[in-house]
Design a protein around this motif. Sequence first.
Motif, PDB file in Angstrom:
ATOM      1  N   GLU B  71       8.552  11.322  20.581  1.00  0.00           N
ATOM      2  CA  GLU B  71       9.993  11.425  20.294  1.00  0.00           C
ATOM      3  C   GLU B  71      10.370  12.878  19.978  1.00  0.00           C
ATOM      4  O   GLU B  71      11.407  13.362  20.404  1.00  0.00           O
ATOM      5  N   HIS B  72       9.512  13.552  19.236  1.00  0.00           N
ATOM      6  CA  HIS B  72       9.825  14.914  18.778  1.00  0.00           C
ATOM      7  C   HIS B  72       9.716  15.929  19.911  1.00  0.00           C
ATOM      8  O   HIS B  72      10.532  16.835  20.022  1.00  0.00           O
ATOM      9  N   LEU B  73       8.676  15.780  20.739  1.00  0.00           N
ATOM     10  CA  LEU B  73       8.384  16.802  21.750  1.00  0.00           C
ATOM     11  C   LEU B  73       8.597  16.349  23.189  1.00  0.00           C
ATOM     12  O   LEU B  73       8.616  17.179  24.094  1.00  0.00           O
ATOM     13  N   GLY B  74       8.696  15.030  23.419  1.00  0.00           N
ATOM     14  CA  GLY B  74       8.668  14.533  24.794  1.00  0.00           C
ATOM     15  C   GLY B  74       7.231  14.465  25.276  1.00  0.00           C
ATOM     16  O   GLY B  74       6.304  14.753  24.513  1.00  0.00           O
ATOM     17  N   GLY B  75       7.027  14.080  26.552  1.00  0.00           N
ATOM     18  CA  GLY B  75       5.671  13.997  27.095  1.00  0.00           C
ATOM     19  C   GLY B  75       5.164  12.573  27.139  1.00  0.00           C
ATOM     20  O   GLY B  75       5.807  11.653  26.632  1.00  0.00           O
ATOM     21  N   GLY B 199      10.554  21.021  31.970  1.00  0.00           N
ATOM     22  CA  GLY B 199       9.579  20.944  33.056  1.00  0.00           C
ATOM     23  C   GLY B 199       8.179  21.399  32.694  1.00  0.00           C
ATOM     24  O   GLY B 199       7.288  21.415  33.545  1.00  0.00           O
ATOM     25  N   ALA B 200       7.952  21.773  31.427  1.00  0.00           N
ATOM     26  CA  ALA B 200       6.601  22.190  31.024  1.00  0.00           C
ATOM     27  C   ALA B 200       5.654  20.997  31.123  1.00  0.00           C
ATOM     28  O   ALA B 200       6.063  19.851  30.920  1.00  0.00           O
ATOM     29  N   ASP B 201       4.383  21.261  31.443  1.00  0.00           N
ATOM     30  CA  ASP B 201       3.388  20.197  31.530  1.00  0.00           C
ATOM     31  C   ASP B 201       2.862  19.828  30.152  1.00  0.00           C
ATOM     32  O   ASP B 201       2.463  18.699  29.911  1.00  0.00           O
ATOM     33  N   LEU B 202       2.830  20.832  29.255  1.00  0.00           N
ATOM     34  CA  LEU B 202       2.288  20.645  27.913  1.00  0.00           C
ATOM     35  C   LEU B 202       3.135  21.437  26.922  1.00  0.00           C
ATOM     36  O   LEU B 202       3.678  22.490  27.269  1.00  0.00           O
ATOM     37  N   ALA B 203       3.213  20.934  25.685  1.00  0.00           N
ATOM     38  CA  ALA B 203       3.883  21.693  24.625  1.00  0.00           C
ATOM     39  C   ALA B 203       3.113  21.461  23.338  1.00  0.00           C
ATOM     40  O   ALA B 203       2.541  20.392  23.131  1.00  0.00           O
ATOM     41  N   ILE B 204       3.073  22.487  22.488  1.00  0.00           N
ATOM     42  CA  ILE B 204       2.395  22.334  21.196  1.00  0.00           C
ATOM     43  C   ILE B 204       3.311  22.889  20.122  1.00  0.00           C
ATOM     44  O   ILE B 204       4.043  23.856  20.360  1.00  0.00           O
ATOM     45  N   GLY B 217      -1.282  21.199  14.200  1.00  0.00           N
ATOM     46  CA  GLY B 217      -0.535  21.250  15.450  1.00  0.00           C
ATOM     47  C   GLY B 217      -0.460  19.898  16.123  1.00  0.00           C
ATOM     48  O   GLY B 217      -1.348  19.068  15.956  1.00  0.00           O
ATOM     49  N   ILE B 218       0.621  19.681  16.873  1.00  0.00           N
ATOM     50  CA  ILE B 218       0.716  18.482  17.704  1.00  0.00           C
ATOM     51  C   ILE B 218       0.973  18.933  19.131  1.00  0.00           C
ATOM     52  O   ILE B 218       1.863  19.745  19.380  1.00  0.00           O
ATOM     53  N   LEU B 219       0.151  18.413  20.048  1.00  0.00           N
ATOM     54  CA  LEU B 219       0.269  18.759  21.460  1.00  0.00           C
ATOM     55  C   LEU B 219       0.652  17.499  22.231  1.00  0.00           C
ATOM     56  O   LEU B 219       0.092  16.430  21.987  1.00  0.00           O
ATOM     57  N   THR B 220       1.627  17.625  23.129  1.00  0.00           N
ATOM     58  CA  THR B 220       1.951  16.488  23.993  1.00  0.00           C
ATOM     59  C   THR B 220       2.095  16.989  25.425  1.00  0.00           C
ATOM     60  O   THR B 220       2.177  18.191  25.667  1.00  0.00           O
ATOM     61  N   GLY B 221       2.145  16.024  26.363  1.00  0.00           N
ATOM     62  CA  GLY B 221       2.338  16.401  27.758  1.00  0.00           C
ATOM     63  C   GLY B 221       1.813  15.355  28.702  1.00  0.00           C
ATOM     64  O   GLY B 221       1.741  14.172  28.362  1.00  0.00           O
ATOM     65  N   LYS B 222       1.429  15.801  29.902  1.00  0.00           N
ATOM     66  CA  LYS B 222       0.953  14.897  30.946  1.00  0.00           C
ATOM     67  C   LYS B 222      -0.373  14.262  30.526  1.00  0.00           C
ATOM     68  O   LYS B 222      -1.308  14.958  30.120  1.00  0.00           O
ATOM     69  N   THR B 223      -0.468  12.949  30.677  1.00  0.00           N
ATOM     70  CA  THR B 223      -1.661  12.210  30.251  1.00  0.00           C
ATOM     71  C   THR B 223      -2.946  12.804  30.822  1.00  0.00           C
ATOM     72  O   THR B 223      -3.928  12.985  30.104  1.00  0.00           O
ATOM     73  N   ARG B 224      -2.907  13.127  32.117  1.00  0.00           N
ATOM     74  CA  ARG B 224      -4.104  13.629  32.790  1.00  0.00           C
ATOM     75  C   ARG B 224      -4.625  14.905  32.109  1.00  0.00           C
ATOM     76  O   ARG B 224      -5.825  15.073  31.903  1.00  0.00           O
ATOM     77  N   LEU B 225      -3.706  15.791  31.735  1.00  0.00           N
ATOM     78  CA  LEU B 225      -4.103  17.046  31.083  1.00  0.00           C
ATOM     79  C   LEU B 225      -4.485  16.810  29.623  1.00  0.00           C
ATOM     80  O   LEU B 225      -5.474  17.354  29.128  1.00  0.00           O
ATOM     81  N   VAL B 226      -3.694  15.975  28.930  1.00  0.00           N
ATOM     82  CA  VAL B 226      -3.971  15.719  27.507  1.00  0.00           C
ATOM     83  C   VAL B 226      -5.356  15.082  27.356  1.00  0.00           C
ATOM     84  O   VAL B 226      -6.100  15.418  26.434  1.00  0.00           O
ATOM     85  N   ASN B 227      -5.723  14.185  28.281  1.00  0.00           N
ATOM     86  CA  ASN B 227      -7.054  13.563  28.200  1.00  0.00           C
ATOM     87  C   ASN B 227      -8.170  14.596  28.296  1.00  0.00           C
ATOM     88  O   ASN B 227      -9.154  14.532  27.562  1.00  0.00           O
ATOM     89  N   LYS B 228      -8.006  15.552  29.207  1.00  0.00           N
ATOM     90  CA  LYS B 228      -9.017  16.617  29.345  1.00  0.00           C
ATOM     91  C   LYS B 228      -9.122  17.426  28.052  1.00  0.00           C
ATOM     92  O   LYS B 228     -10.212  17.770  27.591  1.00  0.00           O
TER      93      LYS B 228
END
Lengths: 373, 373
Positions: B71-75, B199-204, B217-228
């Motif tokens: 909710e805070h960052l999207g993703g 349009g960013a893939d990741l945000a922290i 820190g909290i990082l969000t973004g595309k599942t595929r990248l976050v999993n890595k």
Amino acid sequence: MLIKGPEDEILKKEQAFKIIRSTLDEKGREALYDLTGLAGGFPIKKEDKKLLETYIGPAVYEEKLQKLALEHLGGEKAIAFNRTTSGILATIIALTKPGDKIVHYLPESPSHPSIPESAKIRGAEYLEFDNIKEFHTPPRTSLIFITGATMDHKITEIEEFKKIISLSKKKKIPVMVDDASGARIRTIIYKQPKAIELGADLAITSTDKLMNGPRGGILTGKTRLVNKIKTIAYKFGLEAQPPLIAAMVRALEEFEPSKILKAIKIRDEVHKKLKKAFKGFQKTPTGVMIRPEEIKKEIRRHNLKTRLSPKDTSYLWAMLLLQEYGIITIPAAGMPGASPTLRLDFSAPDAQRLKPDQITKILEETFQKLLDT
Amino acid sequence: MLIKGPEDEILKKEQAFKIIRSTLDEKGREALYDLTGLAGGFPIKKEDKKLLETYIGPAVYEEKLQKLALEHLGGEKAIAFNRTTSGILATIIALTKPGDKIVHYLPESPSHPSIPESAKIRGAEYLEFDNIKEFHTPPRTSLIFITGATMDHKITEIEEFKKIISLSKKKKIPVMVDDASGARIRTIIYKQPKAIELGADLAITSTDKLMNGPRGGILTGKTRLVNKIKTIAYKFGLEAQPPLIAAMVRALEEFEPSKILKAIKIRDEVHKKLKKAFKGFQKTPTGVMIRPEEIKKEIRRHNLKTRLSPKDTSYLWAMLLLQEYGIITIPAAGMPGASPTLRLDFSAPDAQRLKPDQITKILEETFQKLLDT
């Protein structure tokens, strides 16, 4: 079969979560007995929370930690880490260069991944030995690790420590003891000296292993080396944050070697008593366990046939323990993919509130219920 | 001069600590106003502490964090880090290889050290731009960083975001926005969209910057990248521990954009009122400050001579604020070597309990006392 795949495991876990949360709400924390051995402690006090939310909080606990950490591990200076693993990463980055060699001696291979993985990131070569006769340090070795004890209580012997440390001193290579659980297993159960007393330059331990602290690590040792490691820790965000440091301080203050010895005594008594009613229980370092296949065999011994799979019998028994007595174990509350072995760990603080007789009786009664279902 | 060197600074700091601790003990937390802007929040509740000390605690807060972070960052998926810096290290290890290039655009050089230092450990080449006209991605660029906002509120403009992100999409290079404070400065004060919406893939983001969470820190973004990134985080011990995650959850639940706007309103009012009595106060992003040299000038304007050094006048004023009104600032409580500038930050939660009139009056009264000493 009741539990067919990950989806069913999630439903089972959610059912367990529901029971735990409603027990907490209705009867309070005292009605739960977490015997997983995996619940990190967070023993901060009301005044800690207040102080933590001021600018000076971190400095106050930092100072207390210094004193307590040096008492626990020896050494000249201490630093708290987010995890023992992040402490090992910081040490390897601080004390080795790409192309160097890192040599690791441990009672039994394979190593915890943190040492070889950190070496790989650093671009250092990693060599592992679990036979003291083969141990040697090739040219360009810049750091030696010794694992004090593995989680199933295989320990490095004093003679092995001495041999490696005297060799390291001759070659002027720093020695770090990964004493994650060893700082307590070795010293309290096996009466060995602290790693630093044995001549190690650095030692690290996990505050959640055989003590009631949060997941995290404390590293102590020579000031000159600790300062280098600390610089790297802050540079990459590897250090423990103040709320964790406060919990480590409280855990160290409350730490009682006698509790570990008591856990082992409870284990021995419970194991002895269980032998009368069951055949399948085995000892673990600080508790007892029974594998799913053994549970199924126990059921057959009562001349009962069941269509349940071995795993299902373990899940069901664990759920009965939770529902009837508030005892939390991994087969009930674990994530999908967790081990289905029913383990009870008596080094968990909640175990101090149960007597060996009670534990045996609870296991017998819930097993009877399992037979009746 | 009263404070001659680090030893004196330590004595001064210890004096401040003593006042803070006795105020806490005798009058309670409400009698203190921490306006350093640097006290991490730790807003866990009593029930959180209970739940945290069970095996299921971590899973419960992990799940809540997912929802609130998105909710805070999207993703699509979130992960909590011990520090924003450790999140950046994990991202660089996960998404780049030795020999790759990492390109960073920011409103004003130099970058926070975490990005270039992590690149160095990874063996990746690091390029930095603060002029959008010069920005480009050479061959073998495998990761692009954009800093959303610097701590003194220099922000990356929407047009700059769009240019870099469209270029990255053409070249299929992932874009990570370091929105440590920007996730709030950009969106709430400058009305920009979230980084992920741009349009960013990741945000922290940092949970202690312009919100009342712990350092982390909290990082969000595309599942595929976050999993890595998550795999790397757990491998090296970079993830936030459950007590911090619980505090992040509460901080996100309690987060109120209006509080930040209120802080800026208080700042403007206080600054305007202070102008009548003082000449040396300046605005900061969410508060006011006065430099030691300016304090000395203020004293001279009252036709008073003092043998105190500029630094000493700041230390003394800060000590008076603490002793008389429980207001904590860095010149009083800071570590040796901390900045002697007297800063009051109104984004700190304690500032919500003070009115602009009160603040001005307190500053005037304590300055009068400073003149009388």
